[in-house]
Motif scaffolding. Structure first.
Motif, mmCIF file in Angstrom:
data_model
loop_
_atom_site.group_PDB
_atom_site.id
_atom_site.type_symbol
_atom_site.label_atom_id
_atom_site.label_comp_id
_atom_site.label_asym_id
_atom_site.label_seq_id
_atom_site.Cartn_x
_atom_site.Cartn_y
_atom_site.Cartn_z
ATOM 1 N N THR A 116 0.828 -1.209 0.000
ATOM 2 C CA THR A 116 0.000 0.000 0.000
ATOM 3 C C THR A 116 0.859 1.253 0.000
ATOM 4 O OG1 THR A 116 -1.732 -1.164 1.223
ATOM 5 C CG2 THR A 116 -1.823 1.247 1.213
ATOM 6 N N TYR A 117 1.870 1.270 0.871
ATOM 7 C CA TYR A 117 2.718 2.454 1.020
ATOM 8 C C TYR A 117 4.068 2.223 0.351
ATOM 9 C CZ TYR A 117 -0.799 3.852 4.402
ATOM 10 O OH TYR A 117 -1.991 4.190 4.996
ATOM 11 N N PHE A 118 4.592 3.274 -0.242
ATOM 12 C CA PHE A 118 5.868 3.137 -0.935
ATOM 13 C C PHE A 118 6.973 2.768 0.051
ATOM 14 C CE2 PHE A 118 9.702 4.563 -3.153
ATOM 15 C CZ PHE A 118 9.511 3.947 -4.382
ATOM 16 N N PHE A 119 6.999 3.446 1.214
ATOM 17 C CA PHE A 119 7.927 3.093 2.286
ATOM 18 C C PHE A 119 7.129 2.281 3.308
ATOM 19 C CE2 PHE A 119 9.715 7.122 0.605
ATOM 20 C CZ PHE A 119 10.933 6.625 0.157
ATOM 21 N N ALA A 120 7.149 0.990 3.138
ATOM 22 C CA ALA A 120 6.236 0.136 3.898
ATOM 23 C C ALA A 120 6.918 -0.566 5.065
ATOM 24 C CB ALA A 120 5.631 -0.912 2.971
ATOM 25 N N TYR A 121 6.245 -0.549 6.198
ATOM 26 C CA TYR A 121 6.693 -1.337 7.348
ATOM 27 C C TYR A 121 6.226 -2.779 7.173
ATOM 28 C CZ TYR A 121 7.477 -2.826 12.151
ATOM 29 O OH TYR A 121 7.913 -3.501 13.264
ATOM 30 N N THR A 122 4.984 -2.933 6.753
ATOM 31 C CA THR A 122 4.452 -4.211 6.291
ATOM 32 C C THR A 122 3.720 -3.940 4.985
ATOM 33 O OG1 THR A 122 2.289 -4.048 7.395
ATOM 34 C CG2 THR A 122 4.121 -4.934 8.699
ATOM 35 N N ALA A 123 3.074 -4.965 4.444
ATOM 36 C CA ALA A 123 2.409 -4.811 3.147
ATOM 37 C C ALA A 123 1.349 -3.721 3.149
ATOM 38 C CB ALA A 123 1.802 -6.137 2.712
ATOM 39 N N THR A 124 0.706 -3.499 4.314
ATOM 40 C CA THR A 124 -0.399 -2.539 4.370
ATOM 41 C C THR A 124 -0.216 -1.456 5.428
ATOM 42 O OG1 THR A 124 -1.622 -3.977 5.900
ATOM 43 C CG2 THR A 124 -2.065 -4.251 3.544
ATOM 44 N N VAL A 125 0.923 -1.459 6.114
ATOM 45 C CA VAL A 125 1.138 -0.532 7.226
ATOM 46 C C VAL A 125 2.375 0.331 6.972
ATOM 47 C CG1 VAL A 125 1.594 -0.330 9.702
ATOM 48 C CG2 VAL A 125 0.078 -2.131 8.849
ATOM 49 N N PRO A 126 2.259 1.679 7.148
ATOM 50 C CA PRO A 126 3.432 2.551 6.992
ATOM 51 C C PRO A 126 4.250 2.560 8.272
ATOM 52 C CG PRO A 126 1.553 3.873 7.578
ATOM 53 C CD PRO A 126 1.045 2.456 7.463
ATOM 54 N N PHE A 127 5.398 3.178 8.234
ATOM 55 C CA PHE A 127 6.188 3.359 9.442
ATOM 56 C C PHE A 127 5.468 4.330 10.372
ATOM 57 C CE2 PHE A 127 9.341 1.599 6.616
ATOM 58 C CZ PHE A 127 10.140 0.838 7.455
ATOM 59 N N TYR A 128 5.644 4.143 11.667
ATOM 60 C CA TYR A 128 4.959 4.976 12.644
ATOM 61 C C TYR A 128 5.549 6.384 12.684
ATOM 62 C CZ TYR A 128 8.952 3.440 15.509
ATOM 63 O OH TYR A 128 10.219 3.161 15.970
ATOM 64 N N GLN A 129 4.816 7.320 13.253
ATOM 65 C CA GLN A 129 5.154 8.738 13.197
ATOM 66 C C GLN A 129 6.525 9.055 13.781
ATOM 67 O OE1 GLN A 129 2.153 11.237 14.935
ATOM 68 N NE2 GLN A 129 3.269 13.133 14.588
ATOM 69 N N GLU A 130 6.885 8.398 14.886
ATOM 70 C CA GLU A 130 8.144 8.715 15.564
ATOM 71 C C GLU A 130 9.352 8.058 14.896
ATOM 72 O OE1 GLU A 130 5.474 7.450 17.020
ATOM 73 O OE2 GLU A 130 4.693 9.171 18.131
ATOM 74 N N TRP A 131 9.110 7.225 13.903
ATOM 75 C CA TRP A 131 10.186 6.458 13.282
ATOM 76 C C TRP A 131 11.283 7.340 12.680
ATOM 77 C CZ3 TRP A 131 10.820 6.413 7.799
ATOM 78 C CH2 TRP A 131 11.828 5.572 7.325
ATOM 79 N N SER A 132 10.897 8.308 11.848
ATOM 80 C CA SER A 132 11.911 9.086 11.127
ATOM 81 C C SER A 132 12.808 9.917 12.048
ATOM 82 C CB SER A 132 11.270 9.971 10.044
ATOM 83 O OG SER A 132 10.431 10.957 10.597
ATOM 84 N N PRO A 133 12.277 10.649 13.054
ATOM 85 C CA PRO A 133 13.192 11.394 13.925
ATOM 86 C C PRO A 133 14.085 10.485 14.764
ATOM 87 C CG PRO A 133 10.933 11.582 14.724
ATOM 88 C CD PRO A 133 10.870 10.961 13.366
ATOM 89 N N LEU A 134 13.565 9.339 15.192
ATOM 90 C CA LEU A 134 14.369 8.440 16.014
ATOM 91 C C LEU A 134 15.523 7.832 15.224
ATOM 92 C CD1 LEU A 134 11.623 6.532 18.056
ATOM 93 C CD2 LEU A 134 13.297 8.169 18.928
#
Length: 322
Positions: free
Chosen positions: A212-230
């Protein structure tokens, strides 16, 4: 649709359908409409529909509310009133939106070429040391994600929630629909960034086909909001000492572009407008914030033609959307 009062639903539903059809609706707007309806129920329990008093009371800035928060809360209601008036469904006064004043204390980090090189080199180094395929894919995502922000000036939330269907890898154009702002906009990719994205896509497709998402955590779930700053700080702190955050890459994109125009006199105007649109700014005043970070630019433009200079680059008072 969300659960709201029937008398207001018949007015809001056509507006919602219209905005969805033009790709200018998101889940946040659904919540705002629900909150607006609750406001009407609490303050005008015996009155149906939408009245001027309801609109005016909703649009008053709250004591604990910042100007930017008030603007975001009331913007969609103002658009609702415009919609109803244009179709002669109602005759209401469109509320005047409060402009957020700029009171900035944080100065974006001014990246050096050496800092950026060391940061991206460490991103790539982590990919090479990954113990398995999934970890390597996650680390590759980090490397490509931050390169995309650096190359395009996209907001981190825009990149993180970028749908695969909105990434045109044939023509090199990104259709941004999930953003902090309300307006859809497009970003054209540099050829080098496009090639990186194509290579990344071919790798991730093998792990998450039809994701679903180009940068995918799983097939249908994106990375969570705090992921990029951490993850940014973890890698950044390995190779650099000064404080920086991922959003500074967006500022860097704007500042470097503007700096490259300092010898073009007033020929920068078209580029400035394109920069503003590609960064998703709803108003040019938001882009003008960067002039405050580049004082030498104002002096350079003034030297080309002092006449009318104050009209073109006024005092910066508008906010920049995060």
């Amino acid at each position: 649709m969300f659960e709201i009062s029937a008398s207001r639903k018949v007015l809001i539903q056509p507006f919602r359908d219209f905005r969805i059809a033009s790709d200018r609706w998101n889940k946040a707007n659904d919540k705002l409409m629900l909150y607006f309806d609750r406001h009407c129920l609490e303050n005008f329990p015996k009155i149906e529909g939408i009245t001027q008093d309801m609109i005016d009371s909703w649009c008053i800035q709250r004591k604990t509310e910042k100007s930017i928060s008030c603007y975001c809360r009331t913007y969609i209601i103002a658009k609702l009133v415009e919609f109803l008036n244009q179709r002669k469904i109602c005759s209401l006064v469109v509320p005047e939106l409060i402009k957020a004043e700029c009171h900035r204390t944080y100065i974006p980090h001014a990246f050096t070429d050496e800092e950026l090189s060391s940061f991206f080199a460490e991103c790539d180094n982590e990919v090479s040391k990954a113990p398995n395929q999934l970890t390597a894919a996650r680390r590759l995502t980090v490397s490509v994600f931050f390169r995309l922000i650096f190359s395009t000036g996209m907001r981190t939330v825009e990149a993180r929630l970028l749908a695969t269907e909105n990434m045109d890898l044939v023509n090199g154009v990104i259709d941004i629909k999930e953003s902090k702002g309300v307006d859809q906009h497009y970003v054209a990719l540099h050829e080098s960034m496009l090639e990186i994205l194509k290579s990344y896509n071919s790798v991730i497709e093998k792990i998450f086909p039809s994701r679903t998402y180009f940068f995918a955590y799983t097939a249908t779930v994106p990375f969570y909001q705090e992921w990029s700053p951490l993850v940014f700080r973890r890698i950044w702190d390995k190779v650099n000492r000064d404080h920086a955050n991922p959003y500074d890459l967006r500022h860097n994109y704007a500042i470097r572009n503007i700096n490259s125009w300092t010898h073009e006199g007033f020929g920068f105007s078209d580029k400035f407008l394109y920069l503003s649109k590609s960064m998703g700014h709803m108003q040019l005043e938001s882009t003008k914030y960067y002039y405050s970070l580049i004082p030498a630019l104002a002096d350079t433009i003034a030297s080309h033609s002092q006449q009318g200079f104050d009209d073109i680059i006024p005092e910066v008072t508008e906010y920049e959307e995060s």
